[in-house]
Design an enzyme around this catalytic site. Structure first.
Site, PDB file in Angstrom:
ATOM      1  CE  LYS A  30      -3.996  -1.870   2.235  1.00  0.00           C
ATOM      2  NZ  LYS A  30      -5.132  -1.344   1.287  1.00  0.00           N
ATOM      3  NE  ARG A  53      11.524  -3.167  14.702  1.00  0.00           N
ATOM      4  CZ  ARG A  53      10.279  -3.217  15.261  1.00  0.00           C
ATOM      5  NH1 ARG A  53       9.618  -3.848  14.769  1.00  0.00           N
ATOM      6  NH2 ARG A  53      10.059  -2.170  16.366  1.00  0.00           N
ATOM      7  CB  VAL A  54       9.160  -8.866  11.564  1.00  0.00           C
ATOM      8  CG1 VAL A  54       8.574  -9.862  12.534  1.00  0.00           C
ATOM      9  CG2 VAL A  54       8.166  -8.399  10.550  1.00  0.00           C
ATOM     10  NE  ARG A  87      12.225   4.730  12.438  1.00  0.00           N
ATOM     11  CZ  ARG A  87      13.282   4.113  13.167  1.00  0.00           C
ATOM     12  NH1 ARG A  87      14.408   3.960  12.717  1.00  0.00           N
ATOM     13  NH2 ARG A  87      13.104   3.702  14.252  1.00  0.00           N
ATOM     14  CD  GLU A 123      13.188  14.586  31.650  1.00  0.00           C
ATOM     15  OE1 GLU A 123      14.064  15.223  32.602  1.00  0.00           O
ATOM     16  OE2 GLU A 123      12.310  13.707  32.005  1.00  0.00           O
ATOM     17  CD  GLU A 149       6.142   1.798  17.421  1.00  0.00           C
ATOM     18  OE1 GLU A 149       5.661   1.885  18.693  1.00  0.00           O
ATOM     19  OE2 GLU A 149       7.146   1.627  17.322  1.00  0.00           O
ATOM     20  CB  ALA A 161      15.726   8.921  16.404  1.00  0.00           C
ATOM     21  CG  HIS A 165      19.537   3.246  18.593  1.00  0.00           C
ATOM     22  ND1 HIS A 165      18.759   2.670  19.596  1.00  0.00           N
ATOM     23  CD2 HIS A 165      20.225   2.250  18.098  1.00  0.00           C
ATOM     24  CE1 HIS A 165      18.965   1.328  19.559  1.00  0.00           C
ATOM     25  NE2 HIS A 165      19.621   1.153  18.690  1.00  0.00           N
TER      26      HIS A 165
END
Length: 237
Positions: A30, A53-54, A87, A123, A149, A161, A165
């Protein structure tokens, strides 16, 4: 891909992961259609790139233990909602909400939770928009509602990010205060950069509306982008 999970003990994990893989595969189709539509029909594509990803059983079990639960298949089904992850990276914050609106109009996308870390950053400065959807996977045994997600970030948010990480993985979430403060400062700078770049885009759009001759043909850019882009693969996020 899941041949290593064929032992009697691991078969329930294989079945769990396969259902989530099927959900990712269908949603990927999709999103690829939407991406190609924007690239080839419209003047502007809000999607920069997409990752999929899984989670692996080891990662799922570790997450269950971190939240104080036994690493069982039952707890995974009941409490881990990001086994399947997607993502979507956009150029601007406004694009994120536009793509979200488009996806929400899909009849088989049931949005069950929204975590807006763009309007309400964490934060440490982390910004992203997370949604949990329930997607129907059609198996021979019937329909299996499956949680997926989807994270939305701008290019700048994703850059921050990714670096954050790497640092926090190294320090196991115990980075020195100085590093935490510096990361928060970088997050603020990147947020300001996002806003300034979007303002610049709006200025350019306004100029092109007043003088259509200023508008350049983006066909060559789209063709070049497609020529150098690799086919989508399952990547860790």
């Amino acid at each position: 891909m899941y041949e290593a999970l064929l032992t009697d003990e691991m078969k329930p994990w294989r079945d769990l992961l396969l259902v989530h893989q099927f959900a990712v595969d269908e949603i990927k189709t999709k999103l690829n259609i939407l991406d190609e539509e924007f690239r080839n029909i419209h003047d502007y594509n809000p999607i920069e790139h997409i990752r999929y990803r899984v989670k692996k059983p080891k990662s799922i079990k570790e997450k269950l233990q971190r939240i104080g639960l036994e690493p069982t298949i039952e707890n995974a089904r009941a409490h881990i909602f990001d086994i399947a992850g997607i993502r979507i990276i956009c150029a601007f914050t406004a694009d994120i909400y536009n793509v979200l609106e488009l996806l929400s109009k899909q009849s088989d996308f049931k949005i069950v939770e929204v975590k807006d870390y763009i309007k309400f950053p964490k934060e440490n400065g982390y910004k992203s928009l997370h949604i949990h959807i329930e997607y129907p996977v059609f198996l021979s045994s019937g329909i299996v509602p499956t949680r997926v997600e989807i994270q939305f970030r701008t290019i700048a948010m994703d850059f921050w990010a990714s670096i954050e990480h790497k640092i926090y993985y190294k320090y196991r979430e115990k980075a020195p205060k100085m590093i935490q403060t510096e990361l928060k400062g970088c997050a603020d700078l990147i947020s300001s950069l996002d806003d300034r770049m979007y303002t610049l885009k709006q200025v350019i759009n306004a100029l092109e509306e007043r003088d259509p001759e200023l508008k350049t043909d983006s066909t060559f850019y789209r063709e070049e982008s497609n020529a150098f882009s690799s086919s989508p693969t399952i990547k860790s996020i």
